[in-house]
Design a protein around this motif. Structure first.
Motif, PDB file in Angstrom:
ATOM      1  N   ASP A  71       0.843  -1.178   0.000  1.00 27.96           N
ATOM      2  CA  ASP A  71       0.000   0.000   0.000  1.00 27.96           C
ATOM      3  C   ASP A  71       0.889   1.243   0.000  1.00 27.96           C
ATOM      4  N   CYS A  72       0.849   1.989  -1.083  1.00 28.61           N
ATOM      5  CA  CYS A  72       1.696   3.173  -1.221  1.00 28.61           C
ATOM      6  C   CYS A  72       1.108   4.414  -0.557  1.00 28.61           C
ATOM      7  N   LYS A  73      -0.166   4.376  -0.199  1.00 26.67           N
ATOM      8  CA  LYS A  73      -0.825   5.593   0.316  1.00 26.67           C
ATOM      9  C   LYS A  73      -0.049   6.210   1.469  1.00 26.67           C
TER      10      LYS A  73
ATOM     11  N   GLU B 194      -0.738  -1.670 -10.932  1.00 25.50           N
ATOM     12  CA  GLU B 194       0.030  -1.152  -9.803  1.00 25.50           C
ATOM     13  C   GLU B 194       0.639   0.216 -10.097  1.00 25.50           C
TER      14      GLU B 194
ATOM     15  N   GLU C  35      -2.240   2.700  -9.741  1.00 22.80           N
ATOM     16  CA  GLU C  35      -2.555   2.847  -8.317  1.00 22.80           C
ATOM     17  C   GLU C  35      -1.513   3.726  -7.622  1.00 22.80           C
ATOM     18  N   ARG C  36      -0.232   3.533  -7.956  1.00 22.24           N
ATOM     19  CA  ARG C  36       0.835   4.353  -7.377  1.00 22.24           C
ATOM     20  C   ARG C  36       0.618   5.835  -7.684  1.00 22.24           C
TER      21      ARG C  36
ATOM     22  N   GLU D 190      -2.232   7.335  -8.460  1.00 23.28           N
ATOM     23  CA  GLU D 190      -3.408   7.808  -7.726  1.00 23.28           C
ATOM     24  C   GLU D 190      -3.068   8.041  -6.254  1.00 23.28           C
ATOM     25  N   ASP D 191      -2.252   7.166  -5.677  1.00 24.83           N
ATOM     26  CA  ASP D 191      -1.830   7.337  -4.281  1.00 24.83           C
ATOM     27  C   ASP D 191      -0.966   8.593  -4.126  1.00 24.83           C
TER      28      ASP D 191
ATOM     29  N   LEU E  22      -3.294  11.589  -4.177  1.00 24.96           N
ATOM     30  CA  LEU E  22      -3.991  11.660  -2.894  1.00 24.96           C
ATOM     31  C   LEU E  22      -3.069  12.228  -1.807  1.00 24.96           C
ATOM     32  N   ALA E  23      -1.823  11.803  -1.806  1.00 24.26           N
ATOM     33  CA  ALA E  23      -0.859  12.301  -0.818  1.00 24.26           C
ATOM     34  C   ALA E  23      -0.597  13.787  -1.007  1.00 24.26           C
TER      35      ALA E  23
ATOM     36  N   LYS F 251      -3.647  15.503   0.456  1.00 27.16           N
ATOM     37  CA  LYS F 251      -3.653  15.426   1.925  1.00 27.16           C
ATOM     38  C   LYS F 251      -2.648  16.383   2.549  1.00 27.16           C
TER      39      LYS F 251
ATOM     40  N   PHE G  48       3.543   7.492   0.479  1.00 27.34           N
ATOM     41  CA  PHE G  48       3.543   8.749  -0.267  1.00 27.34           C
ATOM     42  C   PHE G  48       3.169   9.931   0.623  1.00 27.34           C
TER      43      PHE G  48
END
Length: 177
Positions: A114-116, A147, A150-151, A153-154, A157-158, A161, A119
């Motif tokens: 899980d990269c969330k 993958e 997903e990376r 997108e993570d 998101l980071a 945030k 990152f």
């Protein structure tokens, strides 16, 4: 003693070598014999003799192989998951452990990461300790492996945030090279 086959498309890819080393390190003190199989990519025709690499695929069907571990991410950097899954369907009577992507086939298991959180920590560090506001991203999205997408997108998101806006002109395509 268990026999676990590890398949990768090429021993010359740095990712594959790291993957193999990790698997071998993990099993080094266990009652497991690791069998390596370099398969190239499904239906590869880069050179005249590429078909011979897939003879290793036939060995994976041997009765004494207990399970198969596949570095799925490296295959999906060049092929759609359907093509890889079609090749694996013949060996679904054995457990297949996919590193990186859920194959969705019977008797298969997936190991992912899980990269969330990673990152978020990286972006937070760059922002708070180095005063970075514009951060570039090296992507592999053009090759379309799940993958890589997903990376990315993570990462987005980071950035959000951490209160940062991503400048799309700082997105660079690396294609796993």
């Amino acid at each position: 003693m268990y026999k676990i086959a590890v398949i990768v498309p090429s021993y010359s890819i740095e990712y594959s070598l790291s993957f193999i080393n990790g698997v071998c390190d993990y099993f080094s003190n266990k009652e497991v014999k690791v069998i390596l199989a370099q398969t190239k990519y499904p239906n590869s025709t880069v050179t005249l003799f590429d078909y011979q690499y897939w003879s290793n695929y036939e060995l994976l069907q041997a009765e004494d192989i207990d399970a198969i571990i596949i570095g799925t991410g490296v295959y999906l950097s060049a092929y759609e998951s359907k093509n890889v899954i079609d090749y694996l369907r013949k060996i679904t009577n054995k457990p297949v452990i996919s590193a990186g992507v859920d194959l969705g086939i019977p008797n298969s298991y997936t190991v992912t990461y899980d990269c969330k959180g990673v990152f978020v920590d990286i972006i937070e560090h760059l922002k708070n300790h180095h005063n970075c506001k514009k951060i570039a991203f090296m992507s592999a999205n053009d090759t379309q492996p799940p993958e890589a997408i997903e990376r990315y997108e993570d990462f987005l998101l980071a950035m959000k945030k951490n209160g940062l806006t991503f400048d799309e002109s700082l997105l660079y395509e690396g294609g796993f090279t």
